[in-house]
Design a protein around this motif. Structure first.
Motif, PDB file in Angstrom:
ATOM      1  N   HIS A  46     -95.500  57.979 -41.323  1.00  0.00           N
ATOM      2  CA  HIS A  46     -94.679  57.141 -40.217  1.00  0.00           C
ATOM      3  C   HIS A  46     -95.909  56.756 -39.362  1.00  0.00           C
ATOM      4  CE1 HIS A  46     -91.877  55.808 -37.328  1.00  0.00           C
ATOM      5  NE2 HIS A  46     -92.362  56.677 -36.513  1.00  0.00           N
ATOM      6  N   ARG A  47     -96.740  57.562 -38.947  1.00  0.00           N
ATOM      7  CA  ARG A  47     -97.815  57.073 -37.867  1.00  0.00           C
ATOM      8  C   ARG A  47     -98.682  55.899 -38.414  1.00  0.00           C
ATOM      9  NH1 ARG A  47    -102.353  60.897 -35.423  1.00  0.00           N
ATOM     10  NH2 ARG A  47    -103.571  59.387 -34.438  1.00  0.00           N
ATOM     11  N   VAL A  48     -98.958  56.094 -39.818  1.00  0.00           N
ATOM     12  CA  VAL A  48     -99.875  54.989 -40.392  1.00  0.00           C
ATOM     13  C   VAL A  48     -99.110  53.794 -40.899  1.00  0.00           C
ATOM     14  CG1 VAL A  48    -101.454  54.879 -42.369  1.00  0.00           C
ATOM     15  CG2 VAL A  48    -101.722  57.003 -40.981  1.00  0.00           C
ATOM     16  N   PHE A  49     -97.945  54.071 -41.759  1.00  0.00           N
ATOM     17  CA  PHE A  49     -97.024  53.137 -42.287  1.00  0.00           C
ATOM     18  C   PHE A  49     -95.978  52.591 -41.733  1.00  0.00           C
ATOM     19  CE2 PHE A  49     -99.488  55.175 -45.666  1.00  0.00           C
ATOM     20  CZ  PHE A  49    -100.218  54.211 -46.344  1.00  0.00           C
ATOM     21  N   GLY A  50     -95.158  53.270 -40.761  1.00  0.00           N
ATOM     22  CA  GLY A  50     -94.105  53.034 -40.268  1.00  0.00           C
ATOM     23  C   GLY A  50     -92.854  53.457 -41.123  1.00  0.00           C
ATOM     24  N   VAL A  70     -94.976  58.349 -52.935  1.00  0.00           N
ATOM     25  CA  VAL A  70     -94.998  59.329 -51.607  1.00  0.00           C
ATOM     26  C   VAL A  70     -96.094  60.221 -51.583  1.00  0.00           C
ATOM     27  CG1 VAL A  70     -93.887  61.217 -50.463  1.00  0.00           C
ATOM     28  CG2 VAL A  70     -92.522  59.080 -51.100  1.00  0.00           C
ATOM     29  N   SER A  71     -96.656  60.403 -52.828  1.00  0.00           N
ATOM     30  CA  SER A  71     -97.944  61.345 -52.914  1.00  0.00           C
ATOM     31  C   SER A  71     -99.057  60.513 -52.402  1.00  0.00           C
ATOM     32  CB  SER A  71     -97.973  61.804 -54.205  1.00  0.00           C
ATOM     33  OG  SER A  71     -96.971  62.688 -54.503  1.00  0.00           O
ATOM     34  N   SER A  72     -99.295  59.270 -52.799  1.00  0.00           N
ATOM     35  CA  SER A  72    -100.128  58.309 -52.516  1.00  0.00           C
ATOM     36  C   SER A  72    -100.075  58.041 -51.058  1.00  0.00           C
ATOM     37  CB  SER A  72    -100.193  56.841 -53.320  1.00  0.00           C
ATOM     38  OG  SER A  72    -100.398  57.168 -54.643  1.00  0.00           O
ATOM     39  N   MET A  73     -98.950  57.632 -50.483  1.00  0.00           N
ATOM     40  CA  MET A  73     -98.830  57.366 -49.177  1.00  0.00           C
ATOM     41  C   MET A  73     -99.229  58.617 -48.171  1.00  0.00           C
ATOM     42  SD  MET A  73     -95.485  55.004 -48.739  1.00  0.00           S
ATOM     43  CE  MET A  73     -94.269  55.449 -49.970  1.00  0.00           C
ATOM     44  N   VAL A  74     -98.911  59.607 -48.408  1.00  0.00           N
ATOM     45  CA  VAL A  74     -99.220  61.000 -47.781  1.00  0.00           C
ATOM     46  C   VAL A  74    -100.818  61.330 -47.838  1.00  0.00           C
ATOM     47  CG1 VAL A  74     -98.930  63.598 -47.866  1.00  0.00           C
ATOM     48  CG2 VAL A  74     -97.204  62.091 -48.204  1.00  0.00           C
ATOM     49  N   TYR A  75    -101.402  60.969 -49.050  1.00  0.00           N
ATOM     50  CA  TYR A  75    -103.083  61.124 -49.044  1.00  0.00           C
ATOM     51  C   TYR A  75    -103.772  60.007 -48.305  1.00  0.00           C
ATOM     52  CZ  TYR A  75    -107.472  61.603 -51.182  1.00  0.00           C
ATOM     53  OH  TYR A  75    -108.894  61.883 -51.277  1.00  0.00           O
ATOM     54  N   GLU A  76    -103.082  58.679 -48.396  1.00  0.00           N
ATOM     55  CA  GLU A  76    -103.750  57.538 -47.637  1.00  0.00           C
ATOM     56  C   GLU A  76    -103.586  58.027 -46.081  1.00  0.00           C
ATOM     57  OE1 GLU A  76    -105.758  54.256 -46.302  1.00  0.00           O
ATOM     58  OE2 GLU A  76    -105.910  55.447 -48.479  1.00  0.00           O
ATOM     59  N   ALA A  77    -102.221  58.484 -45.682  1.00  0.00           N
ATOM     60  CA  ALA A  77    -101.989  58.820 -44.284  1.00  0.00           C
ATOM     61  C   ALA A  77    -102.817  59.750 -43.919  1.00  0.00           C
ATOM     62  CB  ALA A  77    -100.394  58.961 -44.038  1.00  0.00           C
ATOM     63  N   ASN A  78    -103.128  60.724 -44.413  1.00  0.00           N
ATOM     64  CA  ASN A  78    -103.798  61.993 -43.883  1.00  0.00           C
ATOM     65  C   ASN A  78    -105.296  61.771 -43.987  1.00  0.00           C
ATOM     66  OD1 ASN A  78    -101.697  63.976 -43.864  1.00  0.00           O
ATOM     67  ND2 ASN A  78    -101.977  64.489 -45.916  1.00  0.00           N
ATOM     68  N   ALA A  79    -105.579  60.563 -44.638  1.00  0.00           N
ATOM     69  CA  ALA A  79    -107.117  60.202 -44.951  1.00  0.00           C
ATOM     70  C   ALA A  79    -107.516  59.344 -43.776  1.00  0.00           C
ATOM     71  CB  ALA A  79    -107.490  59.475 -46.174  1.00  0.00           C
ATOM     72  N   ASP A  83    -110.170  59.825 -40.776  1.00  0.00           N
ATOM     73  CA  ASP A  83    -110.750  58.583 -40.502  1.00  0.00           C
ATOM     74  C   ASP A  83    -109.857  57.280 -40.215  1.00  0.00           C
ATOM     75  OD1 ASP A  83    -112.902  56.546 -40.777  1.00  0.00           O
ATOM     76  OD2 ASP A  83    -114.054  57.532 -42.425  1.00  0.00           O
ATOM     77  N   PRO A  84    -110.011  57.102 -39.280  1.00  0.00           N
ATOM     78  CA  PRO A  84    -108.953  55.701 -38.820  1.00  0.00           C
ATOM     79  C   PRO A  84    -109.390  54.448 -39.352  1.00  0.00           C
ATOM     80  CG  PRO A  84    -109.185  57.015 -36.921  1.00  0.00           C
ATOM     81  CD  PRO A  84    -109.944  57.810 -38.057  1.00  0.00           C
ATOM     82  N   VAL A  85    -110.959  54.372 -39.575  1.00  0.00           N
ATOM     83  CA  VAL A  85    -111.633  53.125 -40.024  1.00  0.00           C
ATOM     84  C   VAL A  85    -111.689  53.129 -41.432  1.00  0.00           C
ATOM     85  CG1 VAL A  85    -113.802  51.832 -39.886  1.00  0.00           C
ATOM     86  CG2 VAL A  85    -112.935  52.903 -37.880  1.00  0.00           C
ATOM     87  N   TYR A  86    -111.979  53.929 -42.172  1.00  0.00           N
ATOM     88  CA  TYR A  86    -112.256  53.980 -43.515  1.00  0.00           C
ATOM     89  C   TYR A  86    -111.211  54.694 -44.494  1.00  0.00           C
ATOM     90  CZ  TYR A  86    -116.713  52.261 -42.337  1.00  0.00           C
ATOM     91  OH  TYR A  86    -117.681  51.659 -41.811  1.00  0.00           O
ATOM     92  N   GLY A  87    -110.455  55.439 -43.955  1.00  0.00           N
ATOM     93  CA  GLY A  87    -109.452  56.149 -44.768  1.00  0.00           C
ATOM     94  C   GLY A  87    -109.988  56.613 -46.044  1.00  0.00           C
TER      95      GLY A  87
END
Length: 123
Positions: A46-50, A70-79, A83-87
């Motif tokens: 939610h914080r990353v994608f809304g 969802v697995s991809s979104m969770v992985y990307e959000a955690n990254a 690391d807010p710049v590069y993820g």
């Protein structure tokens, strides 16, 4: 019996509905992927994608692809949280650098093996 990770008849909201402070409908698109016992999973997504964007993405996908999405979104959000710049790209880049170093070390070790074998061959 459970349905979408919830007991039938129970009013326990999924992690998404709980965070968004809304009633969790039986057909909630979030419930199968964001169970109540994993609140941080949805919080990061939610914080990353809304929530609205996640909802739209899931609604546009066939049911059989939603879990992977969802697995991809969770992985990307955690990254992105780490690391807010590069993820994910930062993690991939770091791993690629490690691979390059290890390949170089392997080549050096293989060359040393060849050199040692050549020294022990009688002429």
């Amino acid at each position: 019996m459970k349905e979408n990770g919830r007991k039938q008849g129970a009013v326990s909201p999924c992690a998404a509905c709980k965070l968004l402070r809304r009633r969790c409908a039986p057909d909630c698109v979030f419930a199968p992927y964001f169970p109540a016992d994993e609140p941080q999973k949805f919080a990061n997504v939610h914080r990353v994608f809304g929530a609205s964007n996640v909802n739209k993405m899931l609604q546009e996908l066939p049911m059989q692809q939603r879990g992977d999405a969802v697995s991809s979104m969770v992985y990307e959000a955690n990254a992105r949280i780490r690391d807010p710049v590069y993820g994910c790209v930062g993690a991939i880049s770091s791993l690629q650098q490690q691979i390059d170093v290890l390949q170089t070390q392997l080549a050096v070790a293989q060359a040393e093996v060849v050199h040692l074998r050549m020294r022990h061959i009688p002429f």
